[in-house]
Write an enzyme that holds these catalytic residues in place. Structure first.
Site, PDB file in Angstrom:
ATOM      1  N   GLU A  81       0.821  -1.216   0.000  1.00  0.00           N
ATOM      2  CA  GLU A  81       0.000   0.000   0.000  1.00  0.00           C
ATOM      3  C   GLU A  81       0.856   1.268   0.000  1.00  0.00           C
ATOM      4  O   GLU A  81       0.372   2.359   0.314  1.00  0.00           O
ATOM      5  CB  GLU A  81      -0.962   0.020   1.199  1.00  0.00           C
ATOM      6  CG  GLU A  81      -1.850  -1.200   1.346  1.00  0.00           C
ATOM      7  CD  GLU A  81      -2.880  -1.384   0.220  1.00  0.00           C
ATOM      8  OE1 GLU A  81      -2.809  -0.657  -0.795  1.00  0.00           O
ATOM      9  OE2 GLU A  81      -3.724  -2.288   0.373  1.00  0.00           O
ATOM     10  N   HIS A 100      -2.921   2.124   8.642  1.00  0.00           N
ATOM     11  CA  HIS A 100      -3.977   1.371   7.957  1.00  0.00           C
ATOM     12  C   HIS A 100      -4.128   0.029   8.669  1.00  0.00           C
ATOM     13  O   HIS A 100      -3.142  -0.673   8.888  1.00  0.00           O
ATOM     14  CB  HIS A 100      -3.610   1.144   6.485  1.00  0.00           C
ATOM     15  CG  HIS A 100      -4.389   0.045   5.838  1.00  0.00           C
ATOM     16  ND1 HIS A 100      -5.764   0.070   5.749  1.00  0.00           N
ATOM     17  CD2 HIS A 100      -4.006  -1.137   5.272  1.00  0.00           C
ATOM     18  CE1 HIS A 100      -6.171  -1.033   5.152  1.00  0.00           C
ATOM     19  NE2 HIS A 100      -5.134  -1.805   4.858  1.00  0.00           N
ATOM     20  N   HIS A 102      -6.945  -3.544   9.538  1.00  0.00           N
ATOM     21  CA  HIS A 102      -8.143  -4.310   9.211  1.00  0.00           C
ATOM     22  C   HIS A 102      -8.937  -4.507  10.499  1.00  0.00           C
ATOM     23  O   HIS A 102      -9.280  -5.626  10.872  1.00  0.00           O
ATOM     24  CB  HIS A 102      -7.771  -5.664   8.596  1.00  0.00           C
ATOM     25  CG  HIS A 102      -7.072  -5.564   7.270  1.00  0.00           C
ATOM     26  ND1 HIS A 102      -6.703  -6.671   6.544  1.00  0.00           N
ATOM     27  CD2 HIS A 102      -6.670  -4.485   6.551  1.00  0.00           C
ATOM     28  CE1 HIS A 102      -6.116  -6.270   5.415  1.00  0.00           C
ATOM     29  NE2 HIS A 102      -6.075  -4.944   5.399  1.00  0.00           N
ATOM     30  N   TYR A 127     -15.475  12.392  21.071  1.00  0.00           N
ATOM     31  CA  TYR A 127     -14.117  12.024  20.657  1.00  0.00           C
ATOM     32  C   TYR A 127     -14.060  11.550  19.215  1.00  0.00           C
ATOM     33  O   TYR A 127     -13.059  11.735  18.538  1.00  0.00           O
ATOM     34  CB  TYR A 127     -13.491  11.015  21.639  1.00  0.00           C
ATOM     35  CG  TYR A 127     -12.647  11.747  22.645  1.00  0.00           C
ATOM     36  CD1 TYR A 127     -13.245  12.545  23.609  1.00  0.00           C
ATOM     37  CD2 TYR A 127     -11.255  11.711  22.587  1.00  0.00           C
ATOM     38  CE1 TYR A 127     -12.493  13.276  24.499  1.00  0.00           C
ATOM     39  CE2 TYR A 127     -10.490  12.439  23.479  1.00  0.00           C
ATOM     40  CZ  TYR A 127     -11.101  13.216  24.433  1.00  0.00           C
ATOM     41  OH  TYR A 127     -10.346  13.957  25.294  1.00  0.00           O
ATOM     42  N   HIS A 167     -12.567  -3.561   3.207  1.00  0.00           N
ATOM     43  CA  HIS A 167     -11.131  -3.643   3.474  1.00  0.00           C
ATOM     44  C   HIS A 167     -10.761  -3.050   4.837  1.00  0.00           C
ATOM     45  O   HIS A 167     -10.449  -3.816   5.748  1.00  0.00           O
ATOM     46  CB  HIS A 167     -10.383  -2.955   2.318  1.00  0.00           C
ATOM     47  CG  HIS A 167      -8.898  -3.084   2.378  1.00  0.00           C
ATOM     48  ND1 HIS A 167      -8.084  -2.798   1.313  1.00  0.00           N
ATOM     49  CD2 HIS A 167      -8.075  -3.451   3.375  1.00  0.00           C
ATOM     50  CE1 HIS A 167      -6.825  -3.000   1.642  1.00  0.00           C
ATOM     51  NE2 HIS A 167      -6.800  -3.394   2.898  1.00  0.00           N
TER      52      HIS A 167
HETATM   53  O1  LIG Z   1      -3.212  -4.485   4.800  1.00  0.00           O
HETATM   54  C1  LIG Z   1      -2.506  -4.846   3.886  1.00  0.00           C
HETATM   55  C2  LIG Z   1      -2.897  -4.649   2.463  1.00  0.00           C
HETATM   56  O2  LIG Z   1      -4.002  -3.804   2.379  1.00  0.00           O
HETATM   57  C3  LIG Z   1      -1.202  -5.492   4.184  1.00  0.00           C
HETATM   58  O3  LIG Z   1      -0.332  -5.349   3.111  1.00  0.00           O
HETATM   59  P1  LIG Z   1       1.229  -5.324   3.352  1.00  0.00           P
HETATM   60  O4  LIG Z   1       1.590  -6.589   4.090  1.00  0.00           O
HETATM   61  O5  LIG Z   1       1.839  -5.277   1.963  1.00  0.00           O
HETATM   62  O6  LIG Z   1       1.534  -4.101   4.172  1.00  0.00           O
HETATM   63 ZN   LIG Z   2      -5.172  -3.693   4.095  1.00  0.00          ZN
END
Ligand SMILES: O=C(CO)COP(=O)(O)O
Ligand SMILES: [Zn+2]
Length: 219
Positions: A81, A100, A102, A127, A167
């Site tokens: 990313e 970023h 998940h 917050y 995502h």
């Molecule tokens: O969250 C991810 C892809 O969206 C993880 O990817 P990477 O392992 O390349 O950082």
């Molecule tokens: Zn990701």
């Protein structure tokens, strides 16, 4: 004179990426090798977490060091990313770090039908408004797609946080600590939103949101 100082600073940032990455992973805010973290350096380059690395077990010495053009200077190959992070920094000169994840509840919201793509989560708490504000939804792209960077580019000027459909969240902050705090606030508010769906919860009024935005301006 400035070189040793700069290296000292960079080592501190490497340690901070590793310890905050571990903290996020240990609390279940991202799984397996998912998620990535970056920090902008004074010279316009970046430190980014390596691709396929677990945020819970980062080796500070192997974190990817990129020059201002995104070329790898040292360390393992960067996150897939990379272009998403670079596009967000391009649009946000005030931001020094991006996280970023998940994180489960945020991802859940990103999969829901009928979310407002301009603003995925209502202003339930103070917050949330202070740390996140309006959260736009970015249409689905395959992870690592350079087009994802372009899709975020149009939104990142106005928004420090965006939600990638099916995502997860991408959150910028002035510092890494600020980006982590905002990511945590987003995840907790996504959880509250899911808990309260169907209950017709009382969110903050536009006046209450405006008061918070005046009193606690975001970057
Ligand atoms: O969250 C991810 C892809 O969206 C993880 O990817 P990477 O392992 O390349 O950082
Ligand atoms: Zn990701």
């Amino acid at each position: 004179m400035s070189t040793p100082l700069r290296h000292h600073h960079q080592n501190t940032l490497r340690e901070q990426i590793s310890s905050l990455g571990k903290s996020l992973f240990d609390r279940g805010l991202t799984m397996g090798s998912s998620g990535n973290i970056s920090v902008r350096l004074d010279d316009g380059g970046w430190l980014m977490t390596p691709t396929n690395a677990c945020l819970g077990r980062l080796d500070p010495a192997r974190i990817s060091h990129l020059d201002p053009h995104g070329q790898l200077l040292s360390g393992d190959a960067p996150t897939k990313e990379q272009f998403l992070h670079m596009a967000m920094y391009d649009e946000r000169p005030q931001s020094g770090a991006i996280v970023h994840l998940h994180s489960t509840h945020s991802v859940a919201v990103s999969c829901l039908p009928g979310v407002d793509p301009c603003d995925c989560i209502p202003p339930l708490t103070a917050y949330y408004v202070m740390r996140v504000g309006k959260l736009p939804l970015v249409p689905y792209h395959i992870p690592g797609d350079p087009q994802l960077g372009e899709a975020v580019r149009g939104l990142a000027g106005k928004h420090s946080a965006v939600l990638l459909a099916n995502h997860g969240p991408v959150v910028a902050g002035k510092t890494l600590e600020a980006a982590v705090y905002a990511t945590e606030e987003l995840e907790e508010t996504a959880k509250l939103y899911l808990l309260l769906r169907g209950e017709n919860p009382r969110g903050l009024t536009p006046e209450q949101v405006a008061e918070l935005e005046a009193r606690f301006p975001r970057d």
